[in-house]
Structures are given as C-alpha cells and as structure tokens.
Design a protein around this motif. Structure first.
Motif, PDB file in Angstrom:
ATOM      1  N   UNK A   1      -9.659 -14.128  79.623  1.00 50.82           N
ATOM      2  CA  UNK A   1     -10.368 -13.060  80.063  1.00 50.82           C
ATOM      3  C   UNK A   1      -9.612 -11.714  80.292  1.00 50.82           C
ATOM      4  N   UNK A   2     -10.281 -10.654  79.950  1.00 55.52           N
ATOM      5  CA  UNK A   2      -9.642  -9.294  80.403  1.00 55.52           C
ATOM      6  C   UNK A   2      -9.404  -9.443  81.869  1.00 55.52           C
ATOM      7  N   UNK A   3      -8.307  -8.887  82.359  1.00 54.81           N
ATOM      8  CA  UNK A   3      -8.221  -8.689  83.926  1.00 54.81           C
ATOM      9  C   UNK A   3      -8.630  -7.535  84.510  1.00 54.81           C
ATOM     10  N   UNK A   4      -8.294  -6.330  83.575  1.00 57.02           N
ATOM     11  CA  UNK A   4      -8.709  -5.196  84.249  1.00 57.02           C
ATOM     12  C   UNK A   4      -9.579  -4.230  83.219  1.00 57.02           C
ATOM     13  N   UNK A   5     -10.221  -3.385  83.753  1.00 57.87           N
ATOM     14  CA  UNK A   5     -11.106  -2.383  82.880  1.00 57.87           C
ATOM     15  C   UNK A   5     -10.279  -1.372  82.598  1.00 57.87           C
ATOM     16  N   UNK A   6     -10.171  -1.105  81.311  1.00 59.42           N
ATOM     17  CA  UNK A   6      -9.512   0.130  80.884  1.00 59.42           C
ATOM     18  C   UNK A   6     -10.124   1.466  81.245  1.00 59.42           C
TER      19      UNK A   6
ATOM     20  N   UNK B   1      -0.656 -13.273  66.628  1.00 59.99           N
ATOM     21  CA  UNK B   1      -1.685 -12.529  67.784  1.00 59.99           C
ATOM     22  C   UNK B   1      -2.317 -11.492  67.300  1.00 59.99           C
ATOM     23  N   UNK B   2      -3.531 -11.342  67.277  1.00 60.74           N
ATOM     24  CA  UNK B   2      -4.284 -10.307  66.911  1.00 60.74           C
ATOM     25  C   UNK B   2      -5.335  -9.848  68.110  1.00 60.74           C
ATOM     26  N   UNK B   3      -6.206  -8.864  68.023  1.00 62.98           N
ATOM     27  CA  UNK B   3      -7.096  -8.414  68.915  1.00 62.98           C
ATOM     28  C   UNK B   3      -8.077  -9.828  69.188  1.00 62.98           C
ATOM     29  N   UNK B   4      -8.418 -10.346  67.967  1.00 67.19           N
ATOM     30  CA  UNK B   4      -9.402 -11.532  68.247  1.00 67.19           C
ATOM     31  C   UNK B   4      -9.075 -12.526  68.932  1.00 67.19           C
ATOM     32  N   UNK B   5      -8.022 -13.110  68.762  1.00 70.10           N
ATOM     33  CA  UNK B   5      -7.383 -14.155  69.296  1.00 70.10           C
ATOM     34  C   UNK B   5      -6.564 -13.819  70.657  1.00 70.10           C
ATOM     35  N   UNK B   6      -6.654 -12.650  70.935  1.00 67.24           N
ATOM     36  CA  UNK B   6      -5.950 -12.430  72.164  1.00 67.24           C
ATOM     37  C   UNK B   6      -6.257 -13.131  73.571  1.00 67.24           C
ATOM     38  N   UNK B   7      -7.520 -13.185  73.777  1.00 68.55           N
ATOM     39  CA  UNK B   7      -8.682 -13.837  74.750  1.00 68.55           C
ATOM     40  C   UNK B   7      -8.245 -15.268  74.942  1.00 68.55           C
ATOM     41  N   UNK B   8      -7.977 -15.992  73.683  1.00 62.17           N
ATOM     42  CA  UNK B   8      -7.969 -17.422  73.480  1.00 62.17           C
ATOM     43  C   UNK B   8      -6.468 -17.595  74.084  1.00 62.17           C
TER      44      UNK B   8
END
Length: 774
Positions: free
Chosen positions: A579-584, A568-575
């Motif tokens: 989608x991101x649930x929160x805005x950092x 798991x990397x930053x690239x395939x995390x959304x897969x």
C-alpha cells in the motif's frame, strides 16, 4: 775547494735517478745514444758524465732537458743482456758541472768543470757532523727501514762531504731535493741542508706514526665491531632469526633513499634507523621505531598524478554521473579552467551542504575522476578526539598517525582529491576539539606545513584538493566554516528524481540483482508514483531502496518460473511495493480555522510544518507544545504580542487575553523543532483561531515577525519551495527581502508555484485568510 779541467767526456742522461760521488751502483742502459756514449767511454779512459733529466717522459733529451750539475763516474763493468739492454756498474768520482754541451756523431759529450770536496775539518764542521749523525740515528730508530749496519758504516766515514752525500742517498727524498744537495758545493752549507732535511723527515715520521696509531685503533675498533656483528649473526641464526637486523637495515636504508623525502625528514628517518639498529629486537621500543619508519617510507613525498585539465572531458564525466546540480558542476569546471590558465593554484576547500542522499559523496568521487586524481575519503562522523586528526604522540601505547596522514598514505600521491565526509558531525569533549585541529588542515596558508603528532615532521598538504560534506551548516563552527566555500545542494525535484531513477539507479540495481533490461521494465508513470507515494525525501536513497525491492521480487518471479519478464506499471505497483506509504501533497484537503502551513528547512531538505492554534476558556495562558526550541518559543511570544497590539483592527475583544487560554501546537511532538522562520505562520494561525477566518489550504508561508508586524528575511528559500512543491502547495508567501532567491528555485518547481513577497503581516493575513471574521 779545488777545481780541475777535463775535456769532452761522454754524457749519459739518467731517467728518475741520481748518482752521488763515491756511490757504486748498477745501471741498465737501453737508449741508442746512451749505449754509444758508454762504448766511447770504454774505448778511452772509462770515464762518463752522469746527469739527471728534468722530465722523465722525454726519450731523447737535449741540452735544456738535463741538469748542468752531475757526477763524473768511472765504468767498472759492462754486460750485454739478452734483451739488448746493457747493464753497467759505475762508481761516482766527483761532482762536475757541464760548461759546454757537444754533439758527437752518435752520442753527446760535455766539457766539464770538476769540484772536489775540501778535507779540512774545523770545529764547526765537526759540530755539524755530530748533529747530522745524531739526527740520522734518531731517524733510523723512527723509520726502522734502515739497518743499524748502515748507521755504523756512515759513522766510520771521516770526510764530511761524503758523509752528507751517503746519508742523503739513504733518505726517501724527491729527485729535486737530491739534486739540490748535489749542487751544493760548499761542505758546511751542504751539512746544514742535510740536517734540516733529516729534521723535517723526522717530523714527518712522527706524524705518520700518530696517524698510524689512530688508524690502527680505528681498525681495531672496526674489526671488533665486525667480529661482534658476526657473532650476533651466528647467534641469531641459531635462534632461527635468520639474519637479524642486518639485511633489514640495508633494505630500510634503500627505501628511505628512494622515498623522495625532504632533506630534513630524511635526516630524521636515518637517525631513527640508527637507533633501531642499536635497540635489541626483543625491546618494545624496536617495534615502535620500526612502525614509525614504515609510516615515513609509506607516505607520498613527491609522487603526484598529472592533472587532466580537459574541460570538455570533465564536463562529460560530471554530466554522465549526475543529473542536475548545475551550480556545483559549474564551480568545478571554473576551478579546472583557472588551473589550466595559471598552471598552479592552491586547492580550494569546497563544502557540499545538503540533505542525505543527494549525491555529495559520489559527486566528490566524480570530481576526482574528472581531474585524473586519486580519491580518498575519511568519515568524521562522531570524531570527538583531537588526536583523531593530529595523531597521537609516539610515547603512547598503540600510537597512530591522525586520519589526515592515514588518508594521504592511502591516496599514495601528494595531490589527491580528499573528501572529509560528515564534517558537521564532529563533536568535542575533554580530549580536545577536533574541529579546531581541522583549521590547520583546511587553511591554505597553514596546511603547507601541517604537523602530525605521530610523524612529528612537517607535511605539505597544499597540493591536496579538499572537499567536505555536511547535512547541517549550523553545526559547523564559524572559524571552520570561514575556511570553506559553501555549495548548497538543496535536493531533487520530482522530474529530476525520475530522470535519476531511469538513467542511474534502475540500471545499477538491475545489474546488481543479476537481471537484464529485457527481464525488468518500469514504466515512467510507475516511477512517478514510486517517487510520490513511496518516498518522501530530498535525496534518492529511499527511491533506490524501493527500486531494489522491485528487483528482488522480479528476480524471485523469474527464478521460480512464474514469469519470464516483469513489466511494472501503475496497476501492479501496489502488488510489488504494498500500500501507498505517503499521501502525495500534505496540504490540507479543505480550508481550516486555526491551522496554518509553514515551510521548514530540515537536515533532510525542505518540508512543510502544520501549526495548530486552539482557544479554551481560561485566564490568558499561552501554552506551547510540540518540543519547540527557544527560537520558536520566542517567535510564538512575538506573534502573540503582535496580535494583542492589533486587537482593535482585528475586531477582537479587549480582554480576550484574560478570558481564554491560547494553546499553540506543532504536530510530531517528539521531533525537536527550532528555527527563525515560523513567526508569520504562528501569527496567521493565531489570527485565524481568534477571528474565526479560515486559512487557505493551498498557501504555505515562511518568515520571521517583529512586534510591529514587519516580516524579516530567512534562509533556505530554494529548499522550502521544493518541499512545498512536494506537498502539493501552489501559493508561497515569502519575505520581500528574499525575492532575489526565487531565481535559485528550479524552473520545473517555479512553474507550478506562485510566490508572493511581503513586507508586513497585514499582507500575509490578506493573502492567507479567507471569509469574514466571526
């Protein structure tokens, strides 16, 4: 009384017996000296002196070992038995007193003085004889061991002295008493003594009869009970009830003896057991008593685990199971250190307060493990009945002990680590106040004699180490909070969450989902993004759920053959997570007018709070929305009054409060909000809206305001700072009195924030607002 002289008669000591004059009886003689004395008597005139030994254990008695007074007897017959013993028949002639003890060649002889009874019978002697015979007759009737023929024989005797001797020979007297009668020469005195002896023996017989009757009655009652029990056993056997309660009672008695109860409790248990034995098995009370006895037996009374007070080992366990939480670990190690030095310390009551998911319950379990104690946990969430803590009275149907006693039974020892989970979630109603019942449990001065309504007997809780957990300290009643040492767990920083995920949560989820470390790997940057964009919490529960979701998806890929290894990397995390649930960083993207960022301390940790103010033409109404509590409404009123008092300095129109309506809104209107720390934030948003000056987007603030503009201290600085850090703020305004609390903020959070302690609202406005007034 006449005295006669006889020279050197052979002497035969008797062992354990005595011969009266006129008595005829058989003797077995076996001692060498006695045999020689007999043979010498047979060679002369067949006379021999019989006297009794004082001590029957002496085989070769001397002069001092025999009584001086004895009986001169005549040997009537002598027979040698096959075993070497000689059996002789002797007849007592008269009393004799040994005046000289002579040692012959093979036997002993004595120089005697003889005493013959007077035959005269005066009136007194006749009266004594009649009394003696009357008493003897009464004795025979009571004793039933002497035949009527014996009494008839005694009645025919004319000589008073001989009658007394014969009667004494038939009484069960000690040898010393018989000897005393033998030594009584005077006939009147002898008769009086025999009367006294018979009278005493009669009294003894009366007592024996009474005792015998009581024993007989007792025996009859016991036999009757035994017979009835045997009948009951037979009936129960026929009914298929095996042996009924008999075997059960014996088993329960043994268990009570072995339970280690205090003497008072043991006596109460045995009383109940006695009742249980008498109550029919079909009775409802029988099951109530049996259940009560089972509880008493199952409770630990003396069994305890030995404390493992190895500080280094305890520290290793705490560090292994939990990352961070430095203050809590220090407190536990301090407790262990003091206990090691004093050898005896009453358990402290520690209350771990913090948001959900920060590890309060698991920390309590680690504390128990580090001390080598048993761990037991009860949840108090939703408990509103006092009997849940103290138990029900046994008179109620379905009565049970309270949760404390249930927990002690589950623990099995008198010194467990006892966790009272969610102590802030207790409530009260018409059934009573359970938090008041908890006062006795948690007070070290009272819990030594804790009383449960069901058990009724006092139970010692002083060896228990109580731990409590709570999310919100404000809902714990004051007296209960006073008995606990509060330890706050604010939550975890981003760095700590990544460590926890890497060292604890991810290995746990990989194992639970049947994967191996080689089959699933999550890069650190991907973990950071999960923390930032897929969770918003003080604890790590949501983080664990997201890691579990990744593990499930990885397991599906591996089982379906799509992949053999998932990285798991930053690239395939959304897969994997969508989608991101929160805005950092919840901080505003740009500076705005009438919008200020406040800091709040909620049950889930520190958080940011946007406060919006808008102005509309009107008549000076102050409108408050956002489901605000009384405290926040009062803060808004105070902030508005402060702004009106500063209208001239802020260059506001004198009649602004009459020409426009002020609407203060806190977003998320459905969520209740209250607390004494939003005063300066509302005031800043008000001034910004009225003056047209923008509020800096990177600034967060917390503090209460007075009508004169003073900034008052608040609580939860550490939690609020961590919430501000999560939201991406960089500047924090806090009351000057809270400057000391900055040291509690974790170093990693403190490094990315700038703190500005202020004491007046003017300082807040100068720091928070930018631009010129419009």
């Amino acid at each position: 009384m006449t005295k006669q002289k006889e020279s050197f008669v052979p002497l035969l000591p008797l062992r354990g017996m005595l011969v009266f004059p006129t008595m005829v009886l058989h003797l077995d003689v076996g001692r060498e000296q006695s045999v020689q004395a007999l043979e010498q008597a047979m060679l002369t005139d067949h006379l021999i002196f019989l006297t009794t030994q004082k001590d029957t254990s002496i085989d070769e008695p001397g002069e001092d070992d025999i009584y001086k007074m004895g009986t001169l007897t005549k040997v009537k017959q002598m027979l040698k038995l096959p075993n070497g013993t000689i059996r002789v028949l002797v007849e007592g002639l008269t009393r004799a007193e040994m005046k000289k003890y002579v040692s012959m060649e093979n036997y002993f002889a004595a120089d005697l003085e003889l005493f013959k009874d007077d035959e005269e019978k005066d009136v007194e002697i006749q009266a004594l004889m009649r009394t003696m015979l009357e008493y003897f007759e009464q004795y025979i009737k009571l004793s039933k061991k002497i035949s009527a023929e014996t009494f008839a024989t005694v009645s025919d005797i004319e000589e008073p002295g001989r009658m007394a001797d014969i009667i004494v020979s038939h009484l069960p007297l000690k040898l010393q008493d018989r000897q005393q009668i033998l030594e009584t020469i005077d006939v009147k005195e002898r008769l009086a003594k025999v009367i006294e002896i018979i009278h005493n023996e009669k009294e003894v017989l009366h007592l024996e009869k009474k005792i015998g009757q009581r024993v007989k009655q007792s025996m009859e009652r016991t036999q009757k009970e035994y017979y009835l029990r045997e009948q009951m056993k037979a009936i129960q056997k026929e009914l298929g009830e095996k042996e009924g309660k008999t075997g059960e009672i014996a088993e329960l008695t043994e268990k009570i003896e072995k339970a280690g109860m205090t003497e008072h409790v043991k006596m109460a248990a045995l009383r109940e057991l006695d009742r249980y034995e008498k109550v029919p098995a079909t009775s409802a009370e029988s099951s109530v008593i049996r259940n009560y006895l089972d509880w008493l037996i199952a409770l630990p009374w003396t069994k305890a685990t030995k404390d493992d007070l190895n500080i280094n080992k305890a520290e290793r366990i705490l560090e292994r199971d939990h990352y961070g939480l430095k203050h809590v670990k220090e407190r536990v190690l301090e407790y262990l250190s003091v206990k090691q030095l004093t050898k005896s310390l009453r358990g402290p009551i520690l209350c771990l307060v913090g948001p959900p998911g920060v590890g309060k319950t698991s920390l309590a379990r680690s504390i128990a493990q580090s001390m080598g104690r048993n761990f037991v946990r009860i949840s108090l969430g939703g408990v509103r009945d006092e009997s849940e803590i103290r138990g029900h009275r046994r008179t109620y149907v379905g009565a049970m002990p309270g949760r404390i006693i249930q927990g002690m039974r589950k623990a099995g020892t008198i010194n467990p680590v006892f966790l009272l989970d969610e102590i802030d979630k207790m409530s009260n109603d018409f059934r009573g106040d359970p938090s008041s019942a908890m006062l006795e449990v948690l007070d070290p001065e009272q819990n030594k004699t804790f009383s449960d309504h069901y058990i009724e007997e006092t139970y010692d809780l002083s060896n228990v180490m109580f731990l409590a957990t709570a999310n919100d300290l404000a809902t714990i009643p004051g007296p209960l909070r006073d008995r606990m040492e509060i330890i706050t767990i604010a939550g975890y920083t981003e760095v700590e969450k990544i460590h926890i995920a890497k060292d604890h949560l991810l290995p746990k989820q990989i194992k639970e989902h049947g994967l191996t470390k080689s089959q699933l790997q999550i890069k650190e940057e991907a973990l950071r993004n999960i923390v930032r964009y897929y969770t918003r919490e003080a604890g790590v529960r949501e983080l664990e759920r997201q890691l579990a979701s990744i593990c499930r998806k990885a397991a599906k890929m591996i089982v379906s053959g799509e992949k053999k290894r998932v990285i798991v990397t930053v690239r395939n995390l959304e897969d994997l997570l969508g989608k991101k649930k929160y805005r950092y960083g919840q901080a505003e993207m740009e500076d705005q007018i009438g919008v200020a960022t406040g800091l709040a301390y909620t049950t889930v940790g520190g958080d940011t709070l946007q406060i919006e103010v808008t102005l509309t033409p009107g008549k000076g109404k102050l409108i408050l929305t956002g489901k605000l509590g009384d405290v926040m409404k009062e803060s808004a009123q105070a902030a508005f009054s402060y702004v009106r008092s500063k209208a001239e300095e802020l260059k506001l129109p004198d009649d602004f409060h009459e020409t426009c309506d002020v609407h203060i809104h806190v977003p998320e209107g459905a969520v209740p909000k209250d607390g004494p720390s939003a005063g300066i934030t509302i005031a800043t948003a008000l001034v910004s809206a009225l003056t047209g000056r923008k509020v800096k987007k990177e600034v967060g603030m917390t503090g209460e305001i007075t009508l004169r503009g003073r900034v008052l201290p608040i609580g939860g600085v550490k939690e609020k700072a961590m919430g501000a850090h999560r939201a991406g703020l960089t500047t924090i305004i806090i009351p000057r009195d809270n400057e000391k609390d900055i040291d509690d903020v974790p170093e990693s959070v403190r490094a990315s924030l700038t703190f500005y302690p202020v004491s007046h609202m003017d300082e807040v406005l100068e720091l928070a607002l930018t631009g010129e007034a419009k």
